[in-house]
Design a protein around this motif. Structure first.
Motif, PDB file in Angstrom:
ATOM      1  N   MET A  40       1.030  -1.630   0.249  1.00 28.68           N
ATOM      2  CA  MET A  40      -0.017  -0.055   0.080  1.00 28.68           C
ATOM      3  C   MET A  40       0.726   1.425  -0.138  1.00 28.68           C
ATOM      4  O   MET A  40       0.921   2.351  -0.422  1.00 28.68           O
ATOM      5  N   ILE A  41       1.812   1.651   0.690  1.00 31.10           N
ATOM      6  CA  ILE A  41       2.514   2.242   1.159  1.00 31.10           C
ATOM      7  C   ILE A  41       3.600   2.823  -0.182  1.00 31.10           C
ATOM      8  O   ILE A  41       3.810   3.883  -1.358  1.00 31.10           O
ATOM      9  N   PHE A  43       2.043   1.627  -3.625  1.00 31.02           N
ATOM     10  CA  PHE A  43       1.095   1.592  -4.534  1.00 31.02           C
ATOM     11  C   PHE A  43       0.961   3.554  -4.222  1.00 31.02           C
ATOM     12  O   PHE A  43       0.815   4.392  -5.359  1.00 31.02           O
ATOM     13  N   LEU A  44       1.170   3.889  -2.957  1.00 30.79           N
ATOM     14  CA  LEU A  44       0.551   5.336  -2.970  1.00 30.79           C
ATOM     15  C   LEU A  44       2.033   6.257  -3.761  1.00 30.79           C
ATOM     16  O   LEU A  44       1.961   7.052  -3.908  1.00 30.79           O
ATOM     17  N   ALA A  45       2.765   6.039  -2.950  1.00 34.69           N
ATOM     18  CA  ALA A  45       4.377   6.394  -3.472  1.00 34.69           C
ATOM     19  C   ALA A  45       3.659   6.940  -5.114  1.00 34.69           C
ATOM     20  O   ALA A  45       4.284   7.042  -5.393  1.00 34.69           O
ATOM     21  N   TYR A  46       3.848   5.375  -5.970  1.00 37.61           N
ATOM     22  CA  TYR A  46       3.142   5.982  -7.488  1.00 37.61           C
ATOM     23  C   TYR A  46       2.738   6.101  -7.579  1.00 37.61           C
ATOM     24  O   TYR A  46       3.060   7.294  -8.085  1.00 37.61           O
ATOM     25  N   LEU A  47       1.102   6.728  -6.838  1.00 31.66           N
ATOM     26  CA  LEU A  47       0.236   7.723  -7.303  1.00 31.66           C
ATOM     27  C   LEU A  47       0.765   9.106  -7.268  1.00 31.66           C
ATOM     28  O   LEU A  47       0.331   9.991  -8.285  1.00 31.66           O
ATOM     29  N   LEU A  48       1.578   8.958  -6.200  1.00 34.22           N
ATOM     30  CA  LEU A  48       1.955  10.681  -6.454  1.00 34.22           C
ATOM     31  C   LEU A  48       2.961  10.956  -7.072  1.00 34.22           C
ATOM     32  O   LEU A  48       3.296  12.280  -7.286  1.00 34.22           O
TER      33      LEU A  48
END
Length: 66
Positions: A40-41, A43-48
């Motif tokens: 999850m971390i 995936f969130l880093a990629y989205l940001l």
């Protein structure tokens, strides 16, 4: 209104009897929790990263021709 017992443990135990949040190396129930958290971390880093304008997916699709 129903009352809850006060003798509950302070930490939840997995079926192996060890704290669910413990970081234990190897094949164990805790590894699945940590794997999900780290995914999850990531995936969130990629989205940001993508929102900041550094889209890897867009660049790859551009190379392929889409």
């Amino acid at each position: 209104m129903e009352t809850r017992p006060t003798d509950l443990p302070t930490t939840s135990k997995a079926f192996n009897g060890i704290d669910r949040n413990a970081f234990i190396f190897g094949w164990n129930p805790q590894a699945e929790l940590w794997n999900g958290r780290l995914a999850m971390i990531g995936f969130l880093a990629y989205l940001l990263w993508d929102l900041a304008g550094y889209s890897v997916l867009r660049d790859v699709l551009n190379l392929v021709g889409y």
